[in-house]
Design an enzyme around this catalytic site. Structure first.
Site, PDB file in Angstrom:
ATOM      1  N   GLU A  13       0.831  -0.973  -0.051  1.00 38.66           N
ATOM      2  CA  GLU A  13       0.038  -0.034  -0.181  1.00 38.66           C
ATOM      3  C   GLU A  13       0.957   1.242   0.029  1.00 38.66           C
ATOM      4  O   GLU A  13       1.840   1.058   0.123  1.00 38.66           O
ATOM      5  CB  GLU A  13      -1.028  -0.100   1.224  1.00 38.66           C
ATOM      6  CG  GLU A  13      -2.203  -0.412   1.156  1.00 38.66           C
ATOM      7  CD  GLU A  13      -3.229   0.735   0.210  1.00 38.66           C
ATOM      8  OE1 GLU A  13      -2.497   1.634  -0.440  1.00 38.66           O
ATOM      9  OE2 GLU A  13      -4.232   0.372   0.090  1.00 38.66           O
ATOM     10  N   ASN A 141     -10.150   4.921   1.470  1.00 36.49           N
ATOM     11  CA  ASN A 141      -9.381   4.882   0.301  1.00 36.49           C
ATOM     12  C   ASN A 141      -9.546   5.897  -0.622  1.00 36.49           C
ATOM     13  O   ASN A 141     -10.432   6.770  -0.353  1.00 36.49           O
ATOM     14  CB  ASN A 141      -9.757   3.483  -0.383  1.00 36.49           C
ATOM     15  CG  ASN A 141      -8.852   2.311   0.113  1.00 36.49           C
ATOM     16  OD1 ASN A 141      -7.788   2.499   0.216  1.00 36.49           O
ATOM     17  ND2 ASN A 141      -9.367   1.238   0.452  1.00 36.49           N
ATOM     18  N   ASP A 192     -10.076   1.167  -4.499  1.00 32.84           N
ATOM     19  CA  ASP A 192      -9.167   1.354  -3.618  1.00 32.84           C
ATOM     20  C   ASP A 192      -8.319   2.561  -3.674  1.00 32.84           C
ATOM     21  O   ASP A 192      -8.886   3.393  -3.503  1.00 32.84           O
ATOM     22  CB  ASP A 192      -8.106   0.035  -3.640  1.00 32.84           C
ATOM     23  CG  ASP A 192      -7.641  -0.257  -2.305  1.00 32.84           C
ATOM     24  OD1 ASP A 192      -7.038   0.322  -1.682  1.00 32.84           O
ATOM     25  OD2 ASP A 192      -7.834  -1.569  -1.785  1.00 32.84           O
TER      26      ASP A 192
END
Length: 281
Positions: A13, A141, A192
């Site tokens: 991430e 997100n 996301d």
């Protein structure tokens, strides 16, 4: 497309292209590690908690978000200095998606460690003050900003809706109520992480679909990039001319991960990106 880094992340991430170091930073949240890579040189920074997102302060310094705080991070030594608590009294939550804004602020989302419904929120850290801007978020997100500074984008992934909120031109604080920018529920897609390009298009990783989708400022679908990982997590523009798109991915939750799941990828000459804004402390 090329594999930028073959390390398999459990939950890759927060990719950040540092514009003065020409270096990509990213996290494996689940394995509590920060990575950096420039050319063939990769560095790993073991961490003591779940860290998820970063912004750059200067050539030697990042702001990084953990499950309990924001920290000033020295790139050379790996040492951290506490800046401000982030839900430090809430053992349920951790940080998730985050990005610097054009005013020098840093937006950071939280979520429940097992995605407890509406346990998280989105905050803005600006010149020493942390203030909540959106509450009741399950999985924060897609935090990114229109290049004309007019709006911020974000999503609660569980809603499958990308939201847009107007920003005050002088301060960067929200100015109005959020509205739906793009509803992906009918297509069963899970937005996301996201980033905008110089034309104002928004590039969104689609968790579970193996794609990054691009939408125009009016929400029109422009194109899709196929990612060789089932769970892409976040895109970031970088490279010498900011035209390359880097994408992190995750193996978490996959019963039988493929050979390239969890790796970090580079798609060359995708679009003209923007340099990440500098966080002002």
């Amino acid at each position: 497309m090329s594999t930028f880094d073959s390390h398999t992340c459990l939950l890759g991430e927060g990719p950040l292209w540092h514009p003065t170091r020409n270096t990509l930073f990213w996290f494996d949240i689940a394995r509590k590690t920060l990575f950096s890579r420039k050319g063939a040189t990769r560095r790993e920074y073991p961490l003591d908690a779940h860290y998820s997102a970063a912004g750059w302060v200067d050539d030697d310094t990042l702001v990084i978000a953990s499950e309990t705080a924001l920290w000033r991070f020295d790139i050379g030594s790996g040492t951290r200095t506490h800046l401000v608590d982030l839900e430090a009294d809430n053992a349920i939550t951790r940080s998730n998606d985050g990005r610097a804004d054009p005013w020098g602020g840093f937006w950071i989302g939280t979520m429940g460690k097992t995605a407890e419904p509406k346990a998280g929120a989105i905050y803005r850290y600006y010149r020493g003050t942390l203030r909540q801007v959106v509450g009741d978020i399950t999985i924060s997100n897609a935090i990114c900003f229109a290049p004309d500074h007019s709006h911020a984008y974000y999503t609660d992934t569980t809603t499958r809706q990308i939201m847009r909120i107007a920003l005050d031109a002088k301060t960067g604080w929200p100015d109005g109520d959020p509205e739906v920018f793009k509803d992906l529920a009918a297509d069963g897609l899970n937005p996301d992480g996201a980033v905008t390009d110089a034309s104002g298009n928004i590039w969104v990783a689609l968790w579970g679909a193996g794609q990054v989708a691009c939408f125009a400022p009016d929400g029109t679908a422009l194109r899709q990039i196929e990612v060789p990982a089932a769970q892409p997590t976040c895109p970031a523009f970088g490279g010498p001319d900011l035209r390359d798109l880097y994408v992190t991915s995750a193996t978490q939750g996959l019963k039988k991960p493929g050979a390239t799941d969890g790796m970090t990828f580079c798609f060359p000459d995708v679009s003209k990106g923007l340099p990440e804004p500098q966080v002002i402390l």
